[in-house]
Design an enzyme around this catalytic site. Structure first.
Site, mmCIF file in Angstrom:
data_model
loop_
_atom_site.group_PDB
_atom_site.id
_atom_site.type_symbol
_atom_site.label_atom_id
_atom_site.label_comp_id
_atom_site.label_asym_id
_atom_site.label_seq_id
_atom_site.Cartn_x
_atom_site.Cartn_y
_atom_site.Cartn_z
ATOM 1 N N THR A 72 0.828 -1.207 0.000
ATOM 2 C CA THR A 72 0.000 0.000 0.000
ATOM 3 C C THR A 72 0.862 1.257 0.000
ATOM 4 O OG1 THR A 72 -1.918 -1.032 1.042
ATOM 5 C CG2 THR A 72 -1.669 1.328 1.350
ATOM 6 N N CYS A 328 -9.221 -6.907 1.593
ATOM 7 C CA CYS A 328 -9.355 -5.511 2.012
ATOM 8 C C CYS A 328 -10.801 -5.059 2.019
ATOM 9 C CB CYS A 328 -8.528 -4.616 1.094
ATOM 10 S SG CYS A 328 -6.750 -4.908 1.217
#
Length: 389
Positions: A72, A328
């Site tokens: 990320t 996620c």
């Protein structure tokens, strides 16, 4: 029996990586930026890990690898680091099936006046290179296309997309978090300027990642500070995590030639065992596919009694760990944006499941999982046994 089939979410840290982490915690615990002996011992560990991670993707120089906290951060460093180079908003291109670590920063750029083109995909989740060619503009500065999609397993034509981008003069980035360590990747052979990878997807610890930055490519850092990682990622390096990451990367490179074919064989066996289940539709490209990845959607999902999350819970009760689409999004009961982008109806897009295999997966695990999943579906949807295929 306990069977873990969620290796795309995270992998167990391998013992060799844990040993390297323990050594750094107990013996070489200095600050890598310190000039004394304790610091230099720690700095040596960081640079050894940099060499190991660079070797996994055949980077020409280890200095091209910038350590981050994970995929990320690496993705955000690319999107925002490129954007900060420009005083006036420009144009970037991504796909409609990117991970949220690309999609969300792209939305933020739009709020700042940037133009963002999201390339559509076909029913298998693949980008058409001709669509990229048509989308490029005079002020396109970055193209970012995911290498292997985490939810549906599709591998994109990265070399072709990268070449089109390079000929145009824009930078090309790929989020290769799901692919590195599972597919052979050589950044000297494919036209990639930036590439994201993550430790915990390849049996290293959570909390470490890296960004490959081709020499000569400029980024503006997200963090101001002491100037570590060539000034691109200030902050004292997470020494134990980086040490474990390096060992895991080196072992992944050594095992790739044997492990990838084994995973492909198990993957294809699981698809075959579930091929005759009514209402269970394979998703993604079955040919251009991550070697460890199996995914389906439920044609008759309703988001209430029957959804992907229903199956996750039912298999968990049976001791089997799988995922409903991307991890996620595991807390949200909403249609998968990836499946919607591929043209699936909203009900089917509520029924996506993902079974991802790893180093500890055996044929017995695959066979047992297929049997249990069939039994669960027969119990939840008894009428579907009459549906013709």
């Amino acid at each position: 029996m306990q069977i873990y089939l969620d290796y795309s979410a995270t992998t167990p840290t391998r013992p060799e990586a844990i040993a390297a982490m323990q050594a750094s915690l107990t013996q070489q615990w200095g600050n890598p930026s310190s000039l004394h002996e304790w610091g230099q011992r720690a700095a040596t560990i960081v640079e050894q890990a940099r060499l190991q991670v660079a070797g996994l993707i055949n980077a020409a120089t280890p200095e091209a690898m910038i350590f981050t906290s994970g995929g990320t951060e690496s993705n955000n460093l690319v999107i925002m680091g490129i954007a900060r180079l420009y005083a006036v908003p420009q144009h970037i291109i991504i796909s409609s099936v990117e991970h949220s670590a690309i999609a969300e920063p792209a939305k933020l750029l739009e709020n700042w006046g940037w133009e963002v083109t999201r390339l559509g995909v076909d029913s298998k989740g693949r980008v058409n290179p001709q669509d990229l060619q048509a989308a490029l503009r005079h002020h396109t500065v970055l193209v970012s296309i995911i290498y292997g999609q985490s939810e549906i397993g599709t591998v994109q034509p990265i070399a072709e997309l990268g070449e089109i981008t390079r000929q145009h003069g824009a930078l090309f980035h790929t989020d290769a978090v799901q692919a590195v360590g599972r597919l052979p990747i050589d950044v000297q052979q494919i036209p990639v300027d930036l590439l994201s990878l993550s430790s915990h997807k390849l049996y290293g610890p959570q909390g470490a990642g890296a960004l490959y930055v081709r020499p000569g490519v400029e980024l503006i850092p997200l963090l101001g500070g002491g100037g570590q990682e060539k000034g691109l990622r200030s902050g004292t390096q997470a020494l134990p995590a980086i040490a474990g990451f390096g060992v895991a990367a080196e072992l992944a490179a050594q095992e790739l030639a044997q492990e990838t074919p084994r995973l492909i064989q198990l993957r294809d066996r699981l698809f075959s065992l579930l091929a005759d289940v009514p209402g269970l539709i394979p998703t993604g490209d079955l040919q251009h596919r991550l070697p460890h990845h199996v995914s389906f959607c439920l044609e008759y999902a309703d988001g209430k009694k029957l959804s992907g999350k229903t199956l996750v819970r039912q298999l968990n009760l049976a001791g089997i760990g799988i995922s409903a689409g991307s991890a996620c999004h595991s807390g949200k009961l909403s249609p998968s944006p990836v499946l919607l982008a591929m043209g699936y109806p909203e009900t089917a897009a509520l029924g996506g499941i993902r079974l991802t295999l790893g180093r500890d997966t055996t044929q017995a695990d695959v066979d047992w999982t297929a049997m249990v999943l069939k039994q669960v579906l027969q119990r939840l949807t008894p009428d579907l046994s009459l549906v013709p295929r």
